[in-house]
Design a protein around this motif. Structure first.
Motif, PDB file in Angstrom:
ATOM      1  N   TYR A 148      -9.339 -20.496  33.386  1.00 25.28           N
ATOM      2  CA  TYR A 148     -10.191 -21.696  33.422  1.00 25.28           C
ATOM      3  C   TYR A 148     -11.000 -21.679  34.707  1.00 25.28           C
ATOM      4  CZ  TYR A 148      -6.778 -23.846  36.633  1.00 25.28           C
ATOM      5  OH  TYR A 148      -5.961 -24.114  37.703  1.00 25.28           O
ATOM      6  N   LYS A 149     -11.936 -22.636  34.812  1.00 25.41           N
ATOM      7  CA  LYS A 149     -12.808 -22.694  35.984  1.00 25.41           C
ATOM      8  C   LYS A 149     -12.456 -23.924  36.815  1.00 25.41           C
ATOM      9  CE  LYS A 149     -17.745 -21.888  36.645  1.00 25.41           C
ATOM     10  NZ  LYS A 149     -17.567 -21.497  37.986  1.00 25.41           N
ATOM     11  N   ASP A 150     -12.217 -23.690  38.095  1.00 24.52           N
ATOM     12  CA  ASP A 150     -11.963 -24.813  39.009  1.00 24.52           C
ATOM     13  C   ASP A 150     -13.260 -25.521  39.341  1.00 24.52           C
ATOM     14  OD1 ASP A 150      -9.240 -25.077  39.776  1.00 24.52           O
ATOM     15  OD2 ASP A 150      -9.377 -23.179  40.880  1.00 24.52           O
ATOM     16  N   LEU A 151     -13.177 -26.831  39.588  1.00 21.19           N
ATOM     17  CA  LEU A 151     -14.333 -27.524  40.162  1.00 21.19           C
ATOM     18  C   LEU A 151     -14.325 -27.249  41.669  1.00 21.19           C
ATOM     19  CD1 LEU A 151     -14.160 -31.013  38.443  1.00 21.19           C
ATOM     20  CD2 LEU A 151     -16.104 -29.443  38.389  1.00 21.19           C
ATOM     21  N   PRO A 152     -15.473 -26.974  42.271  1.00 18.70           N
ATOM     22  CA  PRO A 152     -15.506 -26.774  43.721  1.00 18.70           C
ATOM     23  C   PRO A 152     -14.918 -27.998  44.435  1.00 18.70           C
ATOM     24  CG  PRO A 152     -17.596 -26.151  42.753  1.00 18.70           C
ATOM     25  CD  PRO A 152     -16.798 -26.799  41.665  1.00 18.70           C
ATOM     26  N   CYS A 153     -14.142 -27.783  45.481  1.00 15.74           N
ATOM     27  CA  CYS A 153     -13.505 -28.909  46.169  1.00 15.74           C
ATOM     28  C   CYS A 153     -13.435 -28.676  47.668  1.00 15.74           C
ATOM     29  CB  CYS A 153     -12.108 -29.144  45.607  1.00 15.74           C
ATOM     30  SG  CYS A 153     -10.993 -27.777  45.895  1.00 15.74           S
ATOM     31  N   ARG A 154     -13.130 -29.717  48.391  1.00 14.49           N
ATOM     32  CA  ARG A 154     -12.955 -29.619  49.847  1.00 14.49           C
ATOM     33  C   ARG A 154     -11.961 -30.675  50.300  1.00 14.49           C
ATOM     34  NH1 ARG A 154     -12.631 -26.088  53.053  1.00 14.49           N
ATOM     35  NH2 ARG A 154     -14.666 -25.196  52.606  1.00 14.49           N
ATOM     36  N   ALA A 208     -13.190 -38.324  44.416  1.00 14.60           N
ATOM     37  CA  ALA A 208     -12.701 -38.282  45.801  1.00 14.60           C
ATOM     38  C   ALA A 208     -11.622 -39.331  45.989  1.00 14.60           C
ATOM     39  CB  ALA A 208     -13.844 -38.546  46.780  1.00 14.60           C
ATOM     40  N   PHE A 209     -10.691 -39.037  46.889  1.00 16.22           N
ATOM     41  CA  PHE A 209      -9.697 -40.047  47.258  1.00 16.22           C
ATOM     42  C   PHE A 209      -9.247 -39.793  48.688  1.00 16.22           C
ATOM     43  CE2 PHE A 209      -5.821 -37.553  47.288  1.00 16.22           C
ATOM     44  CZ  PHE A 209      -6.138 -36.474  46.474  1.00 16.22           C
ATOM     45  N   ASP A 267      -0.206 -36.771  61.676  1.00 15.72           N
ATOM     46  CA  ASP A 267      -0.771 -38.064  62.055  1.00 15.72           C
ATOM     47  C   ASP A 267      -2.268 -38.105  61.746  1.00 15.72           C
ATOM     48  OD1 ASP A 267      -0.991 -40.560  62.991  1.00 15.72           O
ATOM     49  OD2 ASP A 267      -0.791 -40.063  65.118  1.00 15.72           O
ATOM     50  N   ILE A 268      -2.609 -38.023  60.498  1.00 12.20           N
ATOM     51  CA  ILE A 268      -4.010 -37.982  60.064  1.00 12.20           C
ATOM     52  C   ILE A 268      -4.156 -38.615  58.672  1.00 12.20           C
ATOM     53  CG2 ILE A 268      -4.884 -35.947  61.311  1.00 12.20           C
ATOM     54  CD1 ILE A 268      -3.947 -35.063  58.019  1.00 12.20           C
ATOM     55  N   VAL A 269      -5.428 -38.855  58.296  1.00  7.43           N
ATOM     56  CA  VAL A 269      -5.726 -39.293  56.926  1.00  7.43           C
ATOM     57  C   VAL A 269      -6.310 -38.082  56.198  1.00  7.43           C
ATOM     58  CG1 VAL A 269      -7.148 -40.839  55.514  1.00  7.43           C
ATOM     59  CG2 VAL A 269      -6.198 -41.645  57.677  1.00  7.43           C
ATOM     60  N   ARG A 270      -5.826 -37.822  54.989  1.00 10.09           N
ATOM     61  CA  ARG A 270      -6.377 -36.704  54.223  1.00 10.09           C
ATOM     62  C   ARG A 270      -7.489 -37.203  53.300  1.00 10.09           C
ATOM     63  NH1 ARG A 270      -3.036 -32.588  55.512  1.00 10.09           N
ATOM     64  NH2 ARG A 270      -0.801 -32.991  55.584  1.00 10.09           N
ATOM     65  N   VAL A 271      -8.536 -36.391  53.196  1.00 13.93           N
ATOM     66  CA  VAL A 271      -9.667 -36.708  52.320  1.00 13.93           C
ATOM     67  C   VAL A 271      -9.818 -35.556  51.336  1.00 13.93           C
ATOM     68  CG1 VAL A 271     -12.181 -36.980  52.249  1.00 13.93           C
ATOM     69  CG2 VAL A 271     -10.873 -38.035  54.096  1.00 13.93           C
ATOM     70  N   TYR A 272      -9.921 -35.890  50.059  1.00  7.41           N
ATOM     71  CA  TYR A 272     -10.137 -34.840  49.037  1.00  7.41           C
ATOM     72  C   TYR A 272     -11.391 -35.177  48.251  1.00  7.41           C
ATOM     73  CZ  TYR A 272      -9.578 -31.943  44.882  1.00  7.41           C
ATOM     74  OH  TYR A 272      -9.785 -31.026  43.878  1.00  7.41           O
ATOM     75  N   ALA A 273     -12.220 -34.178  48.003  1.00  7.79           N
ATOM     76  CA  ALA A 273     -13.413 -34.399  47.174  1.00  7.79           C
ATOM     77  C   ALA A 273     -13.662 -33.189  46.296  1.00  7.79           C
ATOM     78  CB  ALA A 273     -14.628 -34.649  48.063  1.00  7.79           C
ATOM     79  N   GLU A 274     -14.137 -33.436  45.081  1.00  3.74           N
ATOM     80  CA  GLU A 274     -14.586 -32.331  44.230  1.00  3.74           C
ATOM     81  C   GLU A 274     -15.878 -32.738  43.538  1.00  3.74           C
ATOM     82  OE1 GLU A 274     -11.023 -31.775  41.793  1.00  3.74           O
ATOM     83  OE2 GLU A 274     -11.865 -32.974  40.184  1.00  3.74           O
ATOM     84  N   ALA A 275     -16.678 -31.750  43.176  1.00  7.61           N
ATOM     85  CA  ALA A 275     -17.964 -32.010  42.515  1.00  7.61           C
ATOM     86  C   ALA A 275     -18.399 -30.721  41.815  1.00  7.61           C
ATOM     87  CB  ALA A 275     -19.000 -32.455  43.535  1.00  7.61           C
TER      88      ALA A 275
END
Ligand code: G16
Length: 548
Positions: free
Chosen positions: A450-456, A499-500, A508-516
């Motif tokens: 399958y194909k992943d959606l690009p993410c960061r 994103a979430f 001790d950080i906040v994680r950010v996830y995004a895909e598009a």
């Protein structure tokens, strides 16, 4: 044990493991985790708690693992392991946090309160298994753990340097001898033994290559693979890197977390096109695979890929055993790539559950299926098989026709090769290698499914990460109030955008996830959401910048 004997709890604390900090510490995603120099009193107190927990469980063995897993060298941590080899029951996390934070003067009375609260029979025997990773701060912390066990008259058994999953395995075996022998050797015998058994049955064919390159993250997993490698008799040729020598630092620019988050190959492993490489994390409980293509592009085969590979193989095996009535399900978190979830539901037609980050949540959800495959995208996961599933397959291995018996026997070996107690990089490596070998596949064929959606993924430092609150398996943010509205607005500008944000339970950080739909869009969305977090949740340091 009469309450008067609890005096020794205070004596050990005051003389050997005093609390020297007022910084509040919480039992997080995977136990307590922070700078190693802030942990000695915490680990001592968890030794006390492990004894109380063991007595609450009728003297069954509890585990204590000293590790900060994927974190960098200066951190350390401790996680407690329940009798079935699972993570500590969640209702005890609050008790652990309370015990860890009281003053030395209040420790004796708090210990007494906890004993009463959980109704522990202090007259019973108590047994605690203790393991540690390779950090130079681990032996000192392991000694504090032993003192905690001694203070409440439990029996501590030290395993020295082991992977986290090895300790989970040993705890399970000690409490259930049908699962295996509770030693490191017992682990090799069962897991590696099953792999060798399978290799006798599966011819190497097609594009599968028996050479596997492994990045050991300069941690314990690589060291243990070095032991295993010598016993493999060429069934799998392991080429190992980042084993902790030559000044290599634990998890620094290497290991599963680095490879997954940065989407770059680890230091020390020369990129050779289409070479299959696996990266472990610092305590050997996570694994991701990757290769580079002929243009040197990074191609990541993460936890989602491993989950789908294993789920599709088990589905085929169940068909071959005529046991499709067994319910197979897959458990993921919000980090699962949208491409993988679509493939699982639409192509594999396997039900998916989405839960909060943390293996404890995934494991629990996976137990509701006859066969539950659970993986976090970061490579932390395993498969759990119910008693019904095991006995059904065992019956087919005895009573099926020739082909069914063959398939069922292979599946029984596959089950033996699985460390069902927790995500295990070594066991997962053997599972993946088995499926690729059985299919005659190389990494490209694996990637083609399958194909992943690009993410960061990005990290944002804020004053208090717990100011971020989430709901809906962490996919929506409820506090600070305006943040989710902003995220929704940003996401709406991108095709296939998602994103979430969530506070990390281990850093001790906040994680950010995004895909598009494109890498550029994913990078931009992640940066914009990071700015929103920074602005609305009390960012510290430089405001995150947008990609050029
Ligand atoms: C631990 C947990 C994982 C979790 C990871 C990151 O892994 O066991 O379930 O995904 O931390 O958690 P967070 O995003 O809350 O920091 P490990 O390998 O570090 O033990």
């Amino acid at each position: 044990m009469p309450p008067s004997s609890l005096r020794v709890v205070y004596a050990f604390a005051r003389e050997m493991h005093p609390k020297t900090t007022d910084i509040f510490i919480e039992y997080g995603t995977a136990g307590f985790r922070t700078k190693a120099n802030l942990l000695e009193h915490v680990v001592y107190r968890m030794g006390l708690l492990a004894v109380i927990r063991s007595r609450c469980k009728n003297g069954r063995t509890i585990g204590m693992m000293i590790t900060a897993s994927h974190n960098l060298e200066p951190d350390n941590g401790v996680k407690l392991i329940d009798p079935d080899g699972e993570m500590l029951e969640q209702s005890w996390e609050e008790i652990a946090t309370r015990l860890a934070n009281v003053s030395d003067n209040d420790l004796e009375s708090t210990t007494e309160q906890v004993i009463k609260q959980v109704n522990a029979d202090m007259g019973l025997k108590a047994s605690v298994y203790i393991g540690m990773d390779t950090r130079y701060t681990s032996p000192r912390l392991a000694a504090a753990a032993v003192h905690g066990v001694m203070a409440l008259k439990g029996t501590a058994k030290e395993f020295g340097i082991v992977t986290t999953p090895m300790l989970h395995f040993c705890v399970k075996c000690r409490n259930d001898n049908t699962y295996g022998t509770p030693t490191e050797e017992g682990y090799y015998e069962k897991i590696v033994g099953a792999f060798k058994n399978i290799r006798q049955k599966l011819p190497v064919f097609g594009h599968y290559n028996t050479t596997l390159h492994v990045d050991g993250a300069n941690g314990v997993g690589g060291k243990k693979l070095n032991i295993i490698k010598k016993t493999l008799d060429g069934e799998l040729d392991l080429v190992l890197y980042n084993l902790g020598g030559n000044g290599g630092k634990l998890n620094l620019n290497c290991g599963a977390d680095y490879v997954k988050v940065s989407q770059k190959p680890p230091v020390g492993v020369e990129p050779v096109p289409f070479q299959r490489v696996a990266s472990l994390d610092g305590d050997g409980d996570r694994i991701v695979y990757y290769y580079v293509d002929d243009s040197n592009n990074m191609c990541l085969l993460d936890g989602d890929r491993i989950a789908t590979l294993l789920a599709s193989y088990i589905t085929e095996s169940l068909k071959a055993c005529d046991a499709t009535h067994l319910r197979l399900g897959l458990v993921q978190t919000a980090y699962a790539n949208g491409g993988s979830t679509k493939y699982i539901t639409e192509d594999l037609k396997v039900p998916v559950t989405c839960v909060k980050t943390g293996v404890k949540h995934l494991h629990h959800a996976a137990l509701s299926y006859d066969i539950g495959v659970y993986f976090e995208a970061n490579g932390h996961g395993t498969v759990v098989y119910s008693d019904v599933a095991k006995s059904t397959i065992a019956k087919v291995a005895q009573e099926g026709d020739t082909e069914q018996r063959k398939a069922a026997q292979l599946l029984l070996n596959f089950i033996d090769m699985t460390n069902e107690t927790v995500g295990d990089a070594i066991s997962d490596l053997f599972l993946v290698e088995t499926v690729l070998c059985a299919r005659g596949h190389d990494v490209r064929q694996w990637m083609d499914s399958y194909k992943d959606l690009p993410c960061r993924q990005l990290k944002v430092t804020v004053e208090d990460r717990n100011a971020i609150k989430t709901t809906d398996a962490e996919r929506k943010c409820t506090s600070p109030e305006a943040l989710q509205g902003q995220i929704d607005e940003l996401v709406s500008k991108y095709n296939s955008g998602r994103a979430f944000v969530r506070p990390s339970g281990t850093e001790d950080i906040v994680r950010v996830y995004a895909e598009a739909d494109t890498q550029d869009s994913a990078e931009k969305l992640a940066a914009e959401v990071s700015q929103a977090v920074f602005d609305l949740a009390g960012g510290v340091g430089d405001r995150p910048s947008l990609p050029a």
